[in-house]
Motif scaffolding. Sequence first.
Motif, PDB file in Angstrom:
ATOM      1  N   ARG A   1       0.824  -1.215   0.000  1.00 25.36           N
ATOM      2  CA  ARG A   1       0.000   0.000   0.000  1.00 25.36           C
ATOM      3  C   ARG A   1       0.858   1.264   0.000  1.00 25.36           C
ATOM      4  NH1 ARG A   1      -4.613  -0.292  -1.838  1.00 25.36           N
ATOM      5  NH2 ARG A   1      -5.248   1.543  -0.656  1.00 25.36           N
ATOM      6  N   THR A   2       1.942   1.253   0.735  1.00 24.73           N
ATOM      7  CA  THR A   2       2.803   2.442   0.787  1.00 24.73           C
ATOM      8  C   THR A   2       3.655   2.553  -0.472  1.00 24.73           C
ATOM      9  OG1 THR A   2       4.419   1.143   2.044  1.00 24.73           O
ATOM     10  CG2 THR A   2       2.889   2.513   3.304  1.00 24.73           C
ATOM     11  N   GLU A   3       4.096   1.423  -1.003  1.00 25.58           N
ATOM     12  CA  GLU A   3       4.932   1.448  -2.204  1.00 25.58           C
ATOM     13  C   GLU A   3       4.174   1.971  -3.416  1.00 25.58           C
ATOM     14  OE1 GLU A   3       8.071  -2.255  -1.523  1.00 25.58           O
ATOM     15  OE2 GLU A   3       6.053  -2.679  -2.307  1.00 25.58           O
ATOM     16  N   ILE A   4       2.899   1.600  -3.533  1.00 28.55           N
ATOM     17  CA  ILE A   4       2.141   1.969  -4.725  1.00 28.55           C
ATOM     18  C   ILE A   4       1.948   3.483  -4.827  1.00 28.55           C
ATOM     19  CG2 ILE A   4      -0.191   1.821  -3.752  1.00 28.55           C
ATOM     20  CD1 ILE A   4       1.001   0.659  -7.243  1.00 28.55           C
ATOM     21  N   ILE A   5       1.887   4.166  -3.689  1.00 37.92           N
ATOM     22  CA  ILE A   5       1.754   5.636  -3.713  1.00 37.92           C
ATOM     23  C   ILE A   5       3.000   6.257  -4.327  1.00 37.92           C
ATOM     24  CG2 ILE A   5       1.459   7.698  -2.306  1.00 37.92           C
ATOM     25  CD1 ILE A   5      -1.014   5.883  -2.473  1.00 37.92           C
ATOM     26  N   ASP A   6       4.161   5.737  -3.959  1.00 38.09           N
ATOM     27  CA  ASP A   6       5.408   6.246  -4.545  1.00 38.09           C
ATOM     28  C   ASP A   6       5.450   5.996  -6.047  1.00 38.09           C
ATOM     29  OD1 ASP A   6       6.334   7.099  -2.078  1.00 38.09           O
ATOM     30  OD2 ASP A   6       7.341   5.197  -1.634  1.00 38.09           O
ATOM     31  N   VAL A   7       5.036   4.802  -6.457  1.00 38.46           N
ATOM     32  CA  VAL A   7       5.048   4.464  -7.883  1.00 38.46           C
ATOM     33  C   VAL A   7       4.075   5.360  -8.651  1.00 38.46           C
ATOM     34  CG1 VAL A   7       4.658   2.642  -9.585  1.00 38.46           C
ATOM     35  CG2 VAL A   7       5.682   2.087  -7.381  1.00 38.46           C
ATOM     36  N   LEU A   8       2.923   5.611  -8.072  1.00 35.46           N
ATOM     37  CA  LEU A   8       1.937   6.500  -8.700  1.00 35.46           C
ATOM     38  C   LEU A   8       2.511   7.899  -8.884  1.00 35.46           C
ATOM     39  CD1 LEU A   8      -1.364   5.478  -6.871  1.00 35.46           C
ATOM     40  CD2 LEU A   8      -1.041   5.507  -9.344  1.00 35.46           C
ATOM     41  N   ASN A   9       3.197   8.374  -7.886  1.00 35.99           N
ATOM     42  CA  ASN A   9       3.717   9.745  -7.930  1.00 35.99           C
ATOM     43  C   ASN A   9       4.803   9.951  -8.988  1.00 35.99           C
ATOM     44  OD1 ASN A   9       2.220  11.316  -6.015  1.00 35.99           O
ATOM     45  ND2 ASN A   9       3.129  10.098  -4.383  1.00 35.99           N
ATOM     46  N   TYR A  10       5.614   8.933  -9.253  1.00 37.11           N
ATOM     47  CA  TYR A  10       6.661   9.154 -10.250  1.00 37.11           C
ATOM     48  C   TYR A  10       6.264   8.674 -11.651  1.00 37.11           C
ATOM     49  CZ  TYR A  10       8.493   4.315  -9.508  1.00 37.11           C
ATOM     50  OH  TYR A  10       8.659   2.960  -9.409  1.00 37.11           O
ATOM     51  N   SER A  11       5.044   8.139 -11.801  1.00 33.79           N
ATOM     52  CA  SER A  11       4.566   7.727 -13.122  1.00 33.79           C
ATOM     53  C   SER A  11       4.010   8.938 -13.879  1.00 33.79           C
ATOM     54  CB  SER A  11       3.473   6.667 -12.987  1.00 33.79           C
ATOM     55  OG  SER A  11       3.974   5.503 -12.374  1.00 33.79           O
ATOM     56  N   ASP A  12       4.052   8.864 -15.189  1.00 33.66           N
ATOM     57  CA  ASP A  12       3.534   9.958 -16.028  1.00 33.66           C
ATOM     58  C   ASP A  12       2.081   9.749 -16.420  1.00 33.66           C
ATOM     59  OD1 ASP A  12       6.012  11.543 -16.382  1.00 33.66           O
ATOM     60  OD2 ASP A  12       6.737   9.704 -17.332  1.00 33.66           O
ATOM     61  N   LEU A  13       1.701   8.502 -16.636  1.00 35.85           N
ATOM     62  CA  LEU A  13       0.325   8.184 -17.026  1.00 35.85           C
ATOM     63  C   LEU A  13      -0.164   6.975 -16.237  1.00 35.85           C
ATOM     64  CD1 LEU A  13       0.463   8.350 -20.947  1.00 35.85           C
ATOM     65  CD2 LEU A  13      -0.607  10.027 -19.437  1.00 35.85           C
ATOM     66  N   TYR A  14      -1.445   6.988 -15.914  1.00 37.80           N
ATOM     67  CA  TYR A  14      -2.061   5.806 -15.308  1.00 37.80           C
ATOM     68  C   TYR A  14      -3.126   5.302 -16.275  1.00 37.80           C
ATOM     69  CZ  TYR A  14      -4.587   2.647 -12.291  1.00 37.80           C
ATOM     70  OH  TYR A  14      -5.183   1.520 -11.773  1.00 37.80           O
ATOM     71  N   VAL A  15      -3.058   4.026 -16.619  1.00 38.42           N
ATOM     72  CA  VAL A  15      -4.022   3.433 -17.543  1.00 38.42           C
ATOM     73  C   VAL A  15      -4.792   2.324 -16.834  1.00 38.42           C
ATOM     74  CG1 VAL A  15      -4.364   2.243 -19.742  1.00 38.42           C
ATOM     75  CG2 VAL A  15      -2.518   3.930 -19.501  1.00 38.42           C
ATOM     76  N   HIS A  16      -6.114   2.389 -16.913  1.00 39.40           N
ATOM     77  CA  HIS A  16      -6.962   1.355 -16.315  1.00 39.40           C
ATOM     78  C   HIS A  16      -7.738   0.700 -17.459  1.00 39.40           C
ATOM     79  CE1 HIS A  16      -8.568  -0.321 -12.543  1.00 39.40           C
ATOM     80  NE2 HIS A  16      -9.642  -0.569 -13.274  1.00 39.40           N
ATOM     81  N   PRO A  17      -7.196  -0.387 -18.033  1.00 41.21           N
ATOM     82  CA  PRO A  17      -7.785  -0.973 -19.231  1.00 41.21           C
ATOM     83  C   PRO A  17      -8.912  -1.970 -18.994  1.00 41.21           C
ATOM     84  CG  PRO A  17      -5.761  -2.111 -18.696  1.00 41.21           C
ATOM     85  CD  PRO A  17      -5.937  -1.041 -17.650  1.00 41.21           C
ATOM     86  N   ALA A  18      -9.330  -2.157 -17.752  1.00 45.17           N
ATOM     87  CA  ALA A  18     -10.282  -3.222 -17.409  1.00 45.17           C
ATOM     88  C   ALA A  18     -11.570  -3.166 -18.227  1.00 45.17           C
ATOM     89  CB  ALA A  18     -10.617  -3.160 -15.923  1.00 45.17           C
ATOM     90  N   GLU A  19     -12.016  -4.342 -18.630  1.00 44.86           N
ATOM     91  CA  GLU A  19     -13.295  -4.463 -19.320  1.00 44.86           C
ATOM     92  C   GLU A  19     -14.426  -4.621 -18.308  1.00 44.86           C
ATOM     93  OE1 GLU A  19     -15.360  -7.144 -22.871  1.00 44.86           O
ATOM     94  OE2 GLU A  19     -13.488  -7.784 -21.949  1.00 44.86           O
ATOM     95  N   VAL A  20     -14.106  -5.212 -17.159  1.00 47.13           N
ATOM     96  CA  VAL A  20     -15.071  -5.392 -16.072  1.00 47.13           C
ATOM     97  C   VAL A  20     -14.450  -4.860 -14.786  1.00 47.13           C
ATOM     98  CG1 VAL A  20     -16.443  -7.026 -14.741  1.00 47.13           C
ATOM     99  CG2 VAL A  20     -16.018  -7.450 -17.178  1.00 47.13           C
ATOM    100  N   GLU A  21     -15.109  -3.908 -14.156  1.00 44.76           N
ATOM    101  CA  GLU A  21     -14.589  -3.309 -12.922  1.00 44.76           C
ATOM    102  C   GLU A  21     -15.759  -2.799 -12.092  1.00 44.76           C
ATOM    103  OE1 GLU A  21     -12.452  -2.839 -10.156  1.00 44.76           O
ATOM    104  OE2 GLU A  21     -11.056  -2.851 -11.836  1.00 44.76           O
TER     105      GLU A  21
END
Length: 302
Positions: A60-80
């Motif tokens: 949970r803590t690591e993903i926040i860091d990864v989100l912050n240094y990423s340029d784009l977030y893609v959520h390709p799910a067909e079912v969510e």
Amino acid sequence: LTTGRYAREKSQDTLIKAIRLSKHASSIQLILGGQGVKEKYYKKLAKRLPIPPVFKFYSRTEIIDVLNYSDLYVHPAEVELEGISCLEAIAVGKMTIVSSSPRSATRTFALDDSCIFKKRNAKDLARVIDFWIEHPQKRKFYEQKYLEQAVVFEQTECMRKMEEMITEVYNEKQIKNDFGDLYMIIKEWITIPYLNCERKLHIYIPDNTSNTHFPVLYMFDGHNLFLDEDATYGKSWGMKRYLEENNIPLMVVGIECSHEGRNRLNEFSPYTFESINLGSIKGSGKQFFEWMVTALKPYIDA
């Protein structure tokens, strides 16, 4: 960056294929945060990419860091159903791209169509990714808009909206008629044991401020009785209006019929018969009326 369980409905393969089709493939570092049964297949598919993707499950803590240094977030799910991981990206103001799938909740999170790609269409996803890579200033503007939108999904705001919704529904049920009297239309489910099913009741209750006991009228096809929005063909029978205009102090209990095949005819028919137009009707009307008398009426009387 994309996050979520490696599974077919999450459509990470669409993203991997899109990166390969992108004009900027040689400069894109794809990160797939998660784990799952499709990992072996995705890794094999990703071997074609110029830059090897990162496959890793983050805390949970690591993903926040990864989100912050990423340029784009893609959520390709067909079912969510919920899209919590997508909301996490929005919460940190990340430029977010989502699928157009009507079965994905994340579609409603997009700011506009420029943030949406056609579901399971790698070529279209590559187009959207390339657009946002090539328009960094516009991307910064959208990131700010996403950050501002994040407040809408905060727990306190969600609870406030839920309270408003409940209050609104309650107020809609308590409506004053033309004579200034208060009536209610209640919808609730009741079990019919011999059919092994639940059936909806549509109940009209007139003003009862004087604690009066009203006569009760039982009717079939309850969904068609009172409100156009509930009626099968968009037009109700107008029972509510009739009772109001004639100031009739009457409680009406409408039993919604079965909407499956010929069950409605089977349930209402008092006997079994064959018809050229209707075919074979297995009448169970006697059982239906016995249920009304022995179960439904005592329930309403109580």
